[in-house]
Write an enzyme that holds these catalytic residues in place. Structure first.
Site, PDB file in Angstrom:
ATOM      1  N   LYS A 128      28.174  28.391  53.913  1.00  0.00           N
ATOM      2  CA  LYS A 128      29.363  29.022  53.329  1.00  0.00           C
ATOM      3  C   LYS A 128      30.609  28.156  53.551  1.00  0.00           C
ATOM      4  CE  LYS A 128      27.487  33.672  53.958  1.00  0.00           C
ATOM      5  NZ  LYS A 128      27.076  33.840  52.603  1.00  0.00           N
ATOM      6  N   CYS A 129      30.470  26.873  53.303  1.00  0.00           N
ATOM      7  CA  CYS A 129      31.538  25.903  53.552  1.00  0.00           C
ATOM      8  C   CYS A 129      31.944  25.266  52.230  1.00  0.00           C
ATOM      9  CB  CYS A 129      31.011  24.835  54.520  1.00  0.00           C
ATOM     10  SG  CYS A 129      32.134  23.466  54.860  1.00  0.00           S
ATOM     11  N   GLY A 130      33.175  24.813  52.152  1.00  0.00           N
ATOM     12  CA  GLY A 130      33.607  24.096  50.965  1.00  0.00           C
ATOM     13  C   GLY A 130      32.812  22.809  50.745  1.00  0.00           C
TER      14      GLY A 130
END
Length: 194
Positions: free
Chosen positions: A70-72
């Site tokens: 769930k990271c850019g």
């Protein structure tokens, strides 16, 4: 005279034995030499709980990367998989370590992480058990990667998700790559090909 000869002989014998004993206990001149470790001494568990032995990768170039779902930077999975497929038959492997150290961006279980990687990016490179890559609970392999006293190259800190560690064919750390540098960057590709 016999008494004096006996005492002299005893002193010589004792000093010879003492010298021999001293020579045995002296270690070779390695006292202040740093012992450089390799990745090959480490075993970890993969996402399914099976033992993964890094010694099975002897002779290959290895990229270790801490991942998060769930990271850019999560889309880097696509590039990681692309270079893995391109070079896996040429002595290169990627090993992913999911970690929840940054803004809780990897909250899932091992099963959820595996499903996410497969469904969204078709990941086929080895993915390990979720670990901690910094702090008091840092896993042993990341202690090796981040501590010069173990890796012989440099001290570093994992700055964010998707930081890359490059390991040569001898199991030695040779380079640390910033998280935002894409896996397909020429610096990495040239290293793989070199």
């Amino acid at each position: 005279m016999k008494k004096l000869l006996f005492i002299t002989w005893a002193v010589v014998l004792f000093s010879c034995q003492n010298q021999a004993q001293t020579n045995k206990t002296k270690s070779p001149k390695t006292d202040n030499v740093m012992t450089k470790e390799t990745i090959y001494q480490y075993k970890v568990e993969d996402l399914s709980g099976k033992t993964f032995d890094f010694s099975s990768l002897k002779g290959k170039k290895i990229m270790i990367v801490n991942t998060a779902s769930k990271c850019g930077l999560t889309p880097q999975y696509k590039d990681l998989e692309a270079i893995y497929k391109q070079y896996k038959d040429k002595g290169f492997v990627i090993v992913g370590f999911p970690a929840n150290n940054f803004a809780s961006q990897e909250p899932g279980t091992n099963e959820e992480i595996g499903a996410f990687c497969q469904q969204n990016y078709g990941v086929t490179f080895p993915m390990m058990d979720k670990v901690s890559v910094k702090g008091d609970d840092m896993c042993e392999i990341y202690k090796f990667l981040t501590q010069k006293s173990k890796n012989g190259l440099q001290d570093s800190e994992v700055e964010w998700n998707f930081q890359k560690y490059l390991i040569n064919e001898k199991g030695e750390l040779v380079k640390v790559i910033k998280p935002r540098t894409l896996p397909t960057d020429s610096e990495i590709v040239n290293w793989i090909k070199g």
